[in-house]
Scaffold this motif. Structure first.
Motif, short mmCIF file in Angstrom:
data_model
loop_
_atom_site.label_atom_id
_atom_site.label_comp_id
_atom_site.label_asym_id
_atom_site.label_seq_id
_atom_site.Cartn_x
_atom_site.Cartn_y
_atom_site.Cartn_z
N GLU A 88 0.85 -1.27 -0.12
CA GLU A 88 0.12 -0.07 -0.10
C GLU A 88 1.00 1.34 -0.01
OE1 GLU A 88 -2.56 -0.48 3.40
OE2 GLU A 88 -3.63 -2.25 2.75
N LYS A 89 2.01 1.42 0.55
CA LYS A 89 2.93 2.47 0.69
C LYS A 89 3.67 2.59 -0.54
CE LYS A 89 2.17 4.18 4.84
NZ LYS A 89 1.62 5.87 5.17
N GLY A 90 3.56 1.64 -1.12
CA GLY A 90 4.49 1.62 -2.63
C GLY A 90 6.02 1.49 -2.31
N PHE A 91 6.45 0.93 -1.37
CA PHE A 91 7.95 0.71 -1.10
C PHE A 91 8.33 -0.26 -2.07
CE2 PHE A 91 7.02 1.46 3.66
CZ PHE A 91 7.15 2.84 3.49
N LEU A 92 9.67 -0.09 -2.38
CA LEU A 92 10.35 -0.97 -3.45
C LEU A 92 10.38 -2.32 -2.64
CD1 LEU A 92 11.84 -1.46 -5.98
CD2 LEU A 92 13.91 -0.93 -4.84
N LEU A 93 9.76 -3.38 -3.33
CA LEU A 93 9.57 -4.65 -2.70
C LEU A 93 10.26 -5.68 -3.85
CD1 LEU A 93 8.04 -6.53 -0.69
CD2 LEU A 93 6.10 -6.43 -2.12
N LYS A 94 11.13 -6.76 -3.34
CA LYS A 94 11.72 -7.69 -4.14
C LYS A 94 11.67 -8.94 -3.72
CE LYS A 94 13.08 -4.85 -7.43
NZ LYS A 94 12.76 -5.14 -8.78
N LYS A 95 11.52 -10.10 -4.13
CA LYS A 95 11.63 -11.40 -3.59
C LYS A 95 13.08 -11.52 -3.46
CE LYS A 95 7.92 -13.91 -5.82
NZ LYS A 95 7.47 -15.12 -7.02
N ARG A 96 13.32 -12.42 -2.26
CA ARG A 96 14.54 -12.97 -2.05
C ARG A 96 15.39 -13.22 -3.24
NH1 ARG A 96 17.85 -17.27 -1.72
NH2 ARG A 96 15.85 -18.39 -2.45
N SER A 97 14.72 -14.04 -4.23
CA SER A 97 15.57 -14.63 -5.33
C SER A 97 15.87 -13.42 -6.42
CB SER A 97 14.67 -15.30 -6.21
OG SER A 97 13.49 -14.93 -6.63
N GLU A 98 15.06 -12.21 -6.33
CA GLU A 98 15.31 -11.24 -7.18
C GLU A 98 16.68 -10.48 -6.93
OE1 GLU A 98 11.35 -9.12 -8.99
OE2 GLU A 98 11.05 -9.78 -6.89
N VAL A 99 16.61 -10.26 -5.38
CA VAL A 99 17.69 -9.69 -4.97
C VAL A 99 19.27 -10.40 -5.10
CG1 VAL A 99 18.64 -8.69 -2.72
CG2 VAL A 99 16.25 -8.47 -3.09
N LEU A 100 18.78 -11.53 -5.03
CA LEU A 100 20.43 -12.65 -5.19
C LEU A 100 20.58 -12.29 -6.69
CD1 LEU A 100 22.00 -14.55 -3.57
CD2 LEU A 100 20.40 -16.31 -4.24
N GLY A 101 19.67 -12.31 -7.71
CA GLY A 101 20.08 -11.92 -9.04
C GLY A 101 20.70 -10.65 -9.13
N MET A 102 20.25 -9.69 -8.52
CA MET A 102 20.72 -8.38 -8.55
C MET A 102 22.14 -8.40 -8.12
SD MET A 102 17.39 -6.64 -7.30
CE MET A 102 18.13 -4.96 -6.62
N ILE A 103 22.52 -9.12 -7.00
CA ILE A 103 23.66 -9.13 -6.27
C ILE A 103 24.85 -9.61 -7.28
CG2 ILE A 103 25.05 -9.89 -4.62
CD1 ILE A 103 22.69 -9.68 -2.75
N THR A 104 24.34 -10.74 -7.82
CA THR A 104 25.21 -11.57 -8.95
C THR A 104 25.67 -11.27 -10.05
OG1 THR A 104 23.40 -12.93 -9.28
CG2 THR A 104 24.80 -13.68 -7.24
N GLN A 105 24.86 -10.36 -10.51
CA GLN A 105 24.64 -10.12 -12.05
C GLN A 105 25.92 -9.62 -12.63
OE1 GLN A 105 21.70 -7.14 -13.01
NE2 GLN A 105 22.50 -5.57 -11.51
N ASN A 106 26.96 -8.83 -11.91
CA ASN A 106 28.15 -8.45 -12.39
C ASN A 106 29.29 -9.09 -11.99
OD1 ASN A 106 26.80 -5.87 -13.34
ND2 ASN A 106 26.68 -5.19 -11.31
N SER A 107 29.04 -10.12 -11.69
CA SER A 107 30.51 -11.31 -11.27
C SER A 107 30.21 -12.55 -11.90
CB SER A 107 30.64 -11.28 -9.94
OG SER A 107 31.42 -10.13 -9.32
N LYS A 108 30.92 -13.42 -12.08
CA LYS A 108 30.86 -14.60 -12.62
C LYS A 108 30.27 -15.48 -11.33
CE LYS A 108 34.68 -15.39 -16.03
NZ LYS A 108 35.73 -15.96 -16.22
N THR A 109 29.03 -16.20 -11.71
CA THR A 109 28.24 -16.85 -10.87
C THR A 109 28.39 -18.31 -11.09
OG1 THR A 109 26.67 -14.97 -10.83
CG2 THR A 109 25.89 -17.18 -9.92
N ILE A 110 28.45 -19.19 -9.89
CA ILE A 110 28.25 -20.50 -9.65
C ILE A 110 27.17 -20.84 -8.88
CG2 ILE A 110 29.55 -22.73 -8.98
CD1 ILE A 110 32.15 -20.74 -8.46
#
Length: 465
Positions: A88-110
């Motif tokens: 309702e407040k419109g805060f930026l809301l992300k699933k855990r998996s989305e955040v993990l994808g954001m963190i890992t996007q700029n390095s090689k990922t295993i």
């Protein structure tokens, strides 16, 4: 998007194993972290001791003013008051998996995926990376017994989020198709059995999701598949496809497997050479298979034979994964996270392999009404490998009860002479009343809260003898 501007992150379901790893990651960079979870646990207590405030009442008044990011778990009920408030407040809301994808996007990922074995393999690979001093940050789905954490960061530690490691290592969870947020350079798939049918509906959709995961492979990356799991990836010309097995002559497989001092010793056959006389510090044939997959990842990364052998020898395992709690001359207690029929079969069979002449008692807490319903017959066949079964009531997690689906229904399908249902309240009294030889606690619910009391019970009994 990137995570670097965030100064305040709020977690809904912070006590989950994957959520808490993310919270610890943000917290170590000085980002303001707080969160909600349903009940206190050992893990939430640890987070609180690390300086992360956590509350256990679903109350929007506890939500921080204008957090930069709110991370939530899909296991949260949709009518959760705090979740609705954030929306309702419109805060930026992300699933855990989305955040993990954001963190890992700029390095090689295993990424380590599969319906079984992924936590142990991920933790093994993390220990291999640490032993070899590779620049890496590892997000685990369990607590490493070597490092007492579910996040492992190489030395020297990165001081800012923008100081990227060479590798991110992540456990790629198929629940809610979370792993489709990842784009790995190296990936392992250990299995693709029917599970989470409340999400997928049928085994075909499970396999389809894993195939979609393989389509996320980076060009010229490497995909390592367990032989015989029934996946034929598309676009495999874009990446290297290798396989492994505990028995068949695949790209990675063991030879000269033998037991020495209750530890597996084996030679690892690789595509280019043989690594001889690897000693695995953990028992169980399923751990031998896990070690082959982990060592294959290390080989692909160019980690030396010496580091591979040293890491597998010194790997202490994962909490709640075939985790020895009591080792007495006349009594053994092992705790295990197994909650799928195949996992139960592997765990009980491993105990039988180590203690072939002892009576094995299993305490099993089914996890989810849908899983119990969908796999009731398979659960019964696995539990029949025990000599005695003590069955707890179903742990509901995110689900409402299903009429006719309960522990009484499951117990009726188990063909064992010695079986009973017991409440958690009466469990210690039940255990204290009868002498047992080998005891297993099994399940993914809140049975973990019984582990310390059970261990203390038997330690006290030994002192009284």
């Amino acid at each position: 998007m990137n995570i670097y501007p965030y100064r305040s992150v709020y977690f809904l379901g912070i006590g989950g194993i994957g959520m808490s790893a993310l919270a610890r990651y943000f917290h170590r960079y000085g980002i303001d972290i707080s969160g909600y979870d349903r009940t206190p646990t050992t893990l939430t207590n640890l987070l609180i001791n690390e300086g992360i405030p956590i509350h256990f009442t679903d109350d929007p008044d506890f939500v921080p003013d204008h957090p930069d990011l709110v991370v939530y778990t899909p296991a949260l009920p949709k009518d959760h008051r705090e979740l609705q408030y954030v929306i309702e407040k419109g805060f930026l809301l992300k699933k855990r998996s989305e955040v993990l994808g954001m963190i890992t996007q700029n390095s090689k990922t295993i990424a380590i995926a599969g319906t079984h074995g992924k936590t142990t393999i991920t933790t093994m690979v993390a220990h291999l990376l640490k032993t070899a001093e590779k620049s890496s940050i590892s997000f685990l789905g369990g607590i490493s017994k070597n490092y007492h954490s579910n996040i492992i960061i190489s030395e020297p530690p990165f001081q800012k989020p923008e100081e990227l490691p060479d590798y991110y290592l992540v456990e790629a969870d198929e629940f809610d198709r979370s792993f489709l947020q990842l784009y790995p350079d190296i990936a392992v798939i250990t299995s693709a059995d029917a599970d989470h049918l409340d999400i997928y509906g049928n085994i075909e959709e499970v396999k389809h999701s894993f195939l979609e995961f393989t389509s996320h492979m980076q060009k010229n990356g490497t995909l390592l598949l367990k032989e015989g799991i029934g996946l034929i990836p598309e676009k495999s010309d874009d990446f290297i496809l290798l396989n492994y097995s505990q028995q068949k002559a695949t790209d990675f497989h063991p030879e000269r497997v033998r037991l020495e001092n209750n530890k597996y010793v084996f030679d690892l056959i690789t595509p280019s050479r043989i690594i001889r006389d690897i000693t695995l510090g953990l028992p169980g044939k399923f751990n031998l298979e896990n070690a082959i997959a982990a060592a294959a990842v290390a080989f692909i990364l160019g980690i030396s034979e010496e580091d591979i052998k040293q890491a597998l020898l010194t790997f202490d395992g994962v909490e709640r994964r075939f985790d020895f709690q009591v080792l007495q001359t006349d009594f053994i207690y092992i705790d295990d996270y197994a909650h799928h029929p195949e996992e139960l079969k592997a765990s009980i069979s491993a105990v039988r392999e180590i203690y072939p002449t002892k009576k094995i008692t299993g305490i099993f807490q089914p996890h989810l009404f849908t899983r119990t319903r969908d796999f009731a017959d398979a659960f019964a066949r696995s539990l029949e490998l025990l000599d005695e079964l003590i069955l707890l009531e179903i742990y509901p997690a995110r689900e409402d009860p299903i009429p006719g689906v309960d522990s009484t229904m499951l117990l009726g399908k188990v063909q064992l002479k010695h079986k009973k249902i017991c409440s958690k309240i009466d469990l210690l009294r039940e255990l204290n009343s009868t002498k047992r030889e080998v005891l297993l606690t099994l399940g993914a619910g809140d049975i973990d809260q019984m582990v310390n009391p059970i261990r203390e019970l038997y330690i006290k009994k030994e002192k009284q003898q």
